[in-house]
Design a protein around this motif. Sequence first.
Motif, PDB file in Angstrom:
ATOM      1  N   ASP A  90       0.830  -1.197   0.000  1.00 41.99           N
ATOM      2  CA  ASP A  90       0.000   0.000   0.000  1.00 41.99           C
ATOM      3  C   ASP A  90       0.868   1.251   0.000  1.00 41.99           C
ATOM      4  OD1 ASP A  90      -2.493   1.428   0.187  1.00 41.99           O
ATOM      5  OD2 ASP A  90      -2.017   1.786   2.291  1.00 41.99           O
ATOM      6  N   VAL A  91       1.918   1.258   0.801  1.00 47.14           N
ATOM      7  CA  VAL A  91       2.842   2.389   0.860  1.00 47.14           C
ATOM      8  C   VAL A  91       3.478   2.613  -0.503  1.00 47.14           C
ATOM      9  CG1 VAL A  91       5.063   3.153   1.790  1.00 47.14           C
ATOM     10  CG2 VAL A  91       3.303   2.260   3.333  1.00 47.14           C
ATOM     11  N   PHE A 145       4.794   5.262   8.626  1.00 45.53           N
ATOM     12  CA  PHE A 145       4.640   5.742  10.006  1.00 45.53           C
ATOM     13  C   PHE A 145       3.169   6.007  10.335  1.00 45.53           C
ATOM     14  CE2 PHE A 145       4.505   9.402  12.983  1.00 45.53           C
ATOM     15  CZ  PHE A 145       5.176   8.854  14.071  1.00 45.53           C
ATOM     16  N   TYR A 146       2.464   6.651   9.405  1.00 50.47           N
ATOM     17  CA  TYR A 146       1.066   6.985   9.669  1.00 50.47           C
ATOM     18  C   TYR A 146       0.110   5.831   9.395  1.00 50.47           C
ATOM     19  CZ  TYR A 146       2.585  11.776  10.318  1.00 50.47           C
ATOM     20  OH  TYR A 146       3.208  12.888  10.804  1.00 50.47           O
ATOM     21  N   ARG A 147       0.430   4.988   8.437  1.00 50.84           N
ATOM     22  CA  ARG A 147      -0.487   3.899   8.117  1.00 50.84           C
ATOM     23  C   ARG A 147      -0.409   2.766   9.143  1.00 50.84           C
ATOM     24  NH1 ARG A 147      -3.625   4.573   4.396  1.00 50.84           N
ATOM     25  NH2 ARG A 147      -4.412   2.441   4.622  1.00 50.84           N
ATOM     26  N   ARG A 173      -2.080  14.679  10.520  1.00 53.38           N
ATOM     27  CA  ARG A 173      -0.822  14.761   9.769  1.00 53.38           C
ATOM     28  C   ARG A 173      -0.810  13.732   8.648  1.00 53.38           C
ATOM     29  NH1 ARG A 173       3.119  17.853  12.133  1.00 53.38           N
ATOM     30  NH2 ARG A 173       2.714  18.526  14.281  1.00 53.38           N
ATOM     31  N   GLY A 174      -1.311  12.545   8.950  1.00 54.14           N
ATOM     32  CA  GLY A 174      -1.396  11.518   7.918  1.00 54.14           C
ATOM     33  C   GLY A 174      -2.321  11.926   6.783  1.00 54.14           C
ATOM     34  N   LEU A 175      -3.422  12.581   7.119  1.00 56.28           N
ATOM     35  CA  LEU A 175      -4.353  13.067   6.099  1.00 56.28           C
ATOM     36  C   LEU A 175      -3.713  14.164   5.250  1.00 56.28           C
ATOM     37  CD1 LEU A 175      -7.695  13.307   8.116  1.00 56.28           C
ATOM     38  CD2 LEU A 175      -7.321  11.922   6.068  1.00 56.28           C
ATOM     39  N   VAL A 215      -2.996   8.729   4.524  1.00 62.23           N
ATOM     40  CA  VAL A 215      -4.289   8.098   4.794  1.00 62.23           C
ATOM     41  C   VAL A 215      -5.381   8.929   4.134  1.00 62.23           C
ATOM     42  CG1 VAL A 215      -3.469   7.137   6.976  1.00 62.23           C
ATOM     43  CG2 VAL A 215      -4.650   9.329   6.974  1.00 62.23           C
ATOM     44  N   ASP A 216      -6.545   8.333   3.973  1.00 69.31           N
ATOM     45  CA  ASP A 216      -7.677   8.997   3.324  1.00 69.31           C
ATOM     46  C   ASP A 216      -8.769   9.311   4.341  1.00 69.31           C
ATOM     47  OD1 ASP A 216      -6.392   8.541   0.840  1.00 69.31           O
ATOM     48  OD2 ASP A 216      -7.216   6.505   0.826  1.00 69.31           O
TER      49      ASP A 216
END
Length: 429
Positions: free
Chosen positions: A100-101, A361-363, A400-402, A407-408
């Motif tokens: 995915d990354v 890191f975020y996922r 931050r991930g968004l 991320v979605d």
Amino acid sequence: MSQVEVDGSKPERGASFSPTARAAVEALLAPVDAELARRYPGEPGTRQPVHTVYVPADTFDAETVQTWGREALLAFDTHAGTPAQLAAALGLPADELLADVHARVRAKLEREPIEDLRIDFEDGYGPRPDAEEDAAAVRAAQLLSAAVAGGTAPPYIGIRIKCMEAAVRDRGIRTLELFLSTLLAEGGLPEGLVLTLPKVTYVEQVTALVQLLEDFEQRAGLPAKRIGFEIQIETTQAILGPDGRATVARMIDAAEGRATGLHYGTFDYSASCGVSAAYQSMDHPVADHAKAVMQVAAAGTGVRLSDGSTNVIPTGSTEQVHAAWKLHHGLVRRSLARAYYQGWDMHPAHLPTRYAAVYAFYREGLATASARLAAYVAKAGGDVMDEPATAKALSGYVLRGLDCGAVDLAEVTELTGLDRKQLDTLAGR
């Protein structure tokens, strides 16, 4: 033992604080309340870029962002064309997360390869004849304005001027003046404008820039404090002054609300500490000490932190590129774990590992963070009983991930039951 047994008296039933005592407390703490609100306003509530790219002013052109994107994609496709190849490069398992990354990194390099671009008039540019730098400052502003108008500019873009030391001060001020005045003439200052002040050693150098910007705003009819700037921490004097005090905290105060970030300068700072070239790195003990001081000084002020860079460039054979990528990936992950959510990238081939590290890191923590947020909102408890401060950090992590595309919103809403506005509120934005 009761009070009666201690002194033979009984507490007066219904006793309370006197109005005089309450008024005295209010009078005592009112200035403290005002000072807390002024000095510690909290997070600014805007997107923070995950990196800053520095490009010498003489090489910056209308295609710089697109060129970096193409070169980053070429390196990515050549040396990590599949998730398995990326896993091998970074020494990680080729699992579903990395697949995915991999897809998200490639899409990012196509869509928005650079989040923050700094046109460099300092070390990357060097000393030039005045007429040449004058022309370069005007040209940079014209190109920036055209990119903003055409929708091709990164979310954040600006210049790094020369420092406020005597030898180059006039030149730096002249470049800044030409750059800002040309931006105004070309249509105004863009929302994502960022200025960077390097090699700050004394608080008065920050004050000097504040005074110049105040003067410019007044003469140009701009709102007060329209123009902010980053402070680069590249000298020992910026961390610890001759009086033993933490200078960086005083610099934030001297900026009078204009400081937007503190950027650690890996190589200048390491050299100022006497670290030999072979050992100058983002993870050297002198770097960790400086950044810990910066972190505490900036906490709660709304001033954001950025780590430095690595000078190991991912070029050459696949083996050489993979070795450089593994190093860079590890350094970025280390910074993220230490709450340094931004860093510098020196070469287009650094972008794949910047985004690979950031996205992973975020996922990888999304499900856990989302579950804790949902439990906090529902007051459901669970394995961890979180407090408001932790919920603020959790929502900040998700946001931050968004912001960077890791991320979605749809998946976040499904996992947390929260929309963007609710996340912003929990994060204090």
